[in-house]
Design an enzyme around this catalytic site. Structure first.
Site, PDB file in Angstrom:
ATOM      1  N   CYS A   1       5.023   4.782   3.106  1.00 21.51           N
ATOM      2  CA  CYS A   1       5.431   5.648   4.213  1.00 21.51           C
ATOM      3  C   CYS A   1       5.781   7.064   3.796  1.00 21.51           C
ATOM      4  O   CYS A   1       5.944   7.939   4.645  1.00 21.51           O
ATOM      5  CB  CYS A   1       6.645   5.029   4.912  1.00 21.51           C
ATOM      6  SG  CYS A   1       8.106   4.898   3.840  1.00 21.51           S
TER       7      CYS A   1
ATOM      8  N   GLU B   1       2.633  -1.601   9.265  1.00 18.62           N
ATOM      9  CA  GLU B   1       3.929  -0.978   9.554  1.00 18.62           C
ATOM     10  C   GLU B   1       4.050   0.334   8.808  1.00 18.62           C
ATOM     11  O   GLU B   1       3.528   0.487   7.699  1.00 18.62           O
ATOM     12  CB  GLU B   1       5.041  -1.950   9.142  1.00 18.62           C
ATOM     13  CG  GLU B   1       6.456  -1.409   9.301  1.00 18.62           C
ATOM     14  CD  GLU B   1       7.091  -1.017   7.982  1.00 18.62           C
ATOM     15  OE1 GLU B   1       8.312  -0.781   7.968  1.00 18.62           O
ATOM     16  OE2 GLU B   1       6.370  -0.917   6.958  1.00 18.62           O
TER      17      GLU B   1
ATOM     18  N   ARG C   1      16.989   1.131  12.714  1.00 15.29           N
ATOM     19  CA  ARG C   1      15.784   1.320  11.903  1.00 15.29           C
ATOM     20  C   ARG C   1      14.557   1.332  12.803  1.00 15.29           C
ATOM     21  O   ARG C   1      14.112   0.296  13.293  1.00 15.29           O
ATOM     22  CB  ARG C   1      15.673   0.181  10.870  1.00 15.29           C
ATOM     23  CG  ARG C   1      14.542   0.343   9.849  1.00 15.29           C
ATOM     24  CD  ARG C   1      14.462  -0.879   8.944  1.00 15.29           C
ATOM     25  NE  ARG C   1      13.553  -0.681   7.822  1.00 15.29           N
ATOM     26  CZ  ARG C   1      13.893  -0.174   6.651  1.00 15.29           C
ATOM     27  NH1 ARG C   1      15.149   0.208   6.440  1.00 15.29           N
ATOM     28  NH2 ARG C   1      13.014  -0.034   5.676  1.00 15.29           N
TER      29      ARG C   1
ATOM     30  N   ARG D   1      10.601   1.783  13.260  1.00 15.11           N
ATOM     31  CA  ARG D   1       9.348   1.720  12.512  1.00 15.11           C
ATOM     32  C   ARG D   1       8.185   1.569  13.501  1.00 15.11           C
ATOM     33  O   ARG D   1       8.299   0.866  14.506  1.00 15.11           O
ATOM     34  CB  ARG D   1       9.339   0.537  11.528  1.00 15.11           C
ATOM     35  CG  ARG D   1      10.266   0.712  10.322  1.00 15.11           C
ATOM     36  CD  ARG D   1       9.782   1.845   9.437  1.00 15.11           C
ATOM     37  NE  ARG D   1      10.574   1.996   8.228  1.00 15.11           N
ATOM     38  CZ  ARG D   1      11.587   2.846   8.090  1.00 15.11           C
ATOM     39  NH1 ARG D   1      11.979   3.571   9.140  1.00 15.11           N
ATOM     40  NH2 ARG D   1      12.222   2.967   6.944  1.00 15.11           N
TER      41      ARG D   1
END
Length: 456
Positions: free
Chosen positions: A101, A139, A183, A185
């Site tokens: 990421c 993801e 969080r 995502r």
């Protein structure tokens, strides 16, 4: 109130699985960018059999194999670097993976597809094209969906769609699936368009089950007091609610955390001049600098050093000695040829190594990261409900007596929803790094459960 202990802690993976009929049909999957198995745990629970895993981080591989591979008699393949994966010697139903990421994260360089790690998406597309799984789940950080990366996201989705897939994407928050962690995502899901009902998939809805930090983290006080409600004019100067407030900052309640920063303000912002002996006059000078440092007339930066000539215009009867004293107290520093700025000038660095302290009854802690965090947790509760006393009460009862603690690697594991049986890395630092990089297990469980109904 009581201190939570190991016996009272929750195995979040077991607690937040939906009470639905378990899928009996087995399916197969490969685990790309496998990390320590955040995808593998829920997919296996849902009846999946892993035929191969890909990872290049040596420490992550050790943890992954310790938990999954060395304890089985399977012949699953270690696929190594994704660059070397081509057509596999078996059919697979699902491909999953947490694609690196950093190219899209504000904590990285924001180079996107120009970053070698960003180009790994091209390998993802290639592996999907060669192996034609029924479905995939990938993801990444929320930053991939932000306007600056819109072109890259469209490019990725377009390439996957061209391969013959119905592709959908959505940001999911770990808090909505039973974890006390804020969080966000993005999940990119695809179903092969020759399958029945390939258009029927929709992302799972948030669960009703909500818990707090004290339900998860060892050694912190548990309390169930009812929070008071306040009118905006009580909590905010001028009664105007700041637009920058986050999801877990209720506009009519006192915050459940305290931020340590000299460059921002708020009813739970602790400044360096709150923590050491400073006079009312010194506090006035600091607040004047805080109020004016971001004004565009003084410079283009998000916070500019202010010269004495500027400061004497905004602070009545200012003299040089007052600034010298604040410099000696290490609240201010002089930037040559520019002016004065706060020593503690980065929110991420906080003050004396503390960025935020969350109270035990907080709904969620900030996002865990691989690079670590300066976010701590108070070990005792704070039930003060008087806005004018709230910050001082916190300083006297929690900060000064040091009634707070850093998160442990085991705390990281619980906040990511890993089962109690999971064997973490021997090194605390390595384990935190691995969990910070991992995907939240209950999120994948609920997402995969919704997806499998359309491909099995």
């Amino acid at each position: 109130m009581q201190l939570s202990d190991n016996a009272q802690q929750l195995d979040l993976f077991q607690l937040f699985k939906p009470n639905l009929v378990t899928i009996q049909t087995k399916f197969t999957f490969i685990d790309l960018f496998a990390g320590i198995g955040g995808f593998r745990i829920p997919l296996s629970e849902l009846g999946g059999v892993c035929l191969g895993y890909s990872e290049i981080d040596k420490e992550a591989i050790k943890t992954y194999q310790k938990n999954f591979v060395n304890n089985t008699d399977s012949d699953e393949l270690f696929l190594g670097d994704i660059n070397n994966i081509n057509k596999l010697p078996f059919d697979i139903d699902v491909i999953v993976g947490g694609v690196p990421c950093q190219p899209w994260s504000i904590a990285g360089k924001l180079k996107g597809l120009d970053d070698p790690r960003g180009k790994l998406w091209l390998d993802v597309v290639r592996v999907v094209e060669l192996n034609k799984p029924k479905a995939f789940i990938f993801e990444n950080v929320k930053g991939l969906m932000e306007p600056r990366n819109k072109g890259s996201l469209n490019y990725i989705i377009s390439n996957l769609t061209t391969l013959g897939y119905v592709v959908k994407s959505q940001v999911l928050n770990s808090y909505d699936f039973g974890l006390p962690q804020d969080r966000d995502r993005i999940f990119i899901v695809g179903i092969r368009n020759d399958l029945d009902n390939c258009w029927g998939f929709s992302f799972p809805k948030p669960l009703d089950k909500k818990i707090k930090l004290h339900d998860v983290i060892d050694g912190i006080e548990k309390s169930d007091f009812v929070k008071k409600k306040f009118a905006p004019e009580v909590l905010y100067q001028g009664g105007k609610v700041p637009a920058s407030r986050g999801r877990f900052q209720k506009k009519d309640e006192l915050n459940d955390f305290f931020t340590f920063a000299d460059i921002r303000d708020g009813h739970t912002t602790v400044h360096s001049w709150d923590l050491i002996d400073t006079s009312a006059r010194e506090k006035l000078i600091c607040k004047a600098i805080l109020k004016n440092r971001r004004k565009k007339i003084y410079g283009p930066k998000d916070g500019n050093p202010l010269s004495f000539q500027v400061l004497e215009k905004i602070i009545p009867n200012l003299n040089q000695e007052e600034l010298d004293i604040l410099t000696k107290k290490e609240i201010l520093r002089l930037v040559e040829d520019k002016g004065y700025e706060f020593v503690n000038s980065k929110i991420s660095s906080g003050i004396d190594g503390v960025s935020k302290i969350f109270l035990p009854h907080a709904d969620a802690i900030a996002t865990l990261t691989a690079t670590g965090t300066r976010d701590l947790v108070a070990t005792v509760s704070l039930e003060c409900q008087q806005p004018e006393l709230y910050k001082q009460d916190f300083i006297q009862k929690i900060y000064q007596p040091k009634k707070f603690k850093p998160l442990t690697a085991q705390d990281y594991a619980k906040l990511q929803g890993f089962p109690e049986s999971f064997q973490i890395a021997d090194s605390e630092t390595t384990a935190k790094h691995q969990f910070g990089n991992a995907v939240s297990v209950p999120v994948v469980y609920n997402l995969a459960k919704a997806l499998l109904e359309f491909i099995l």
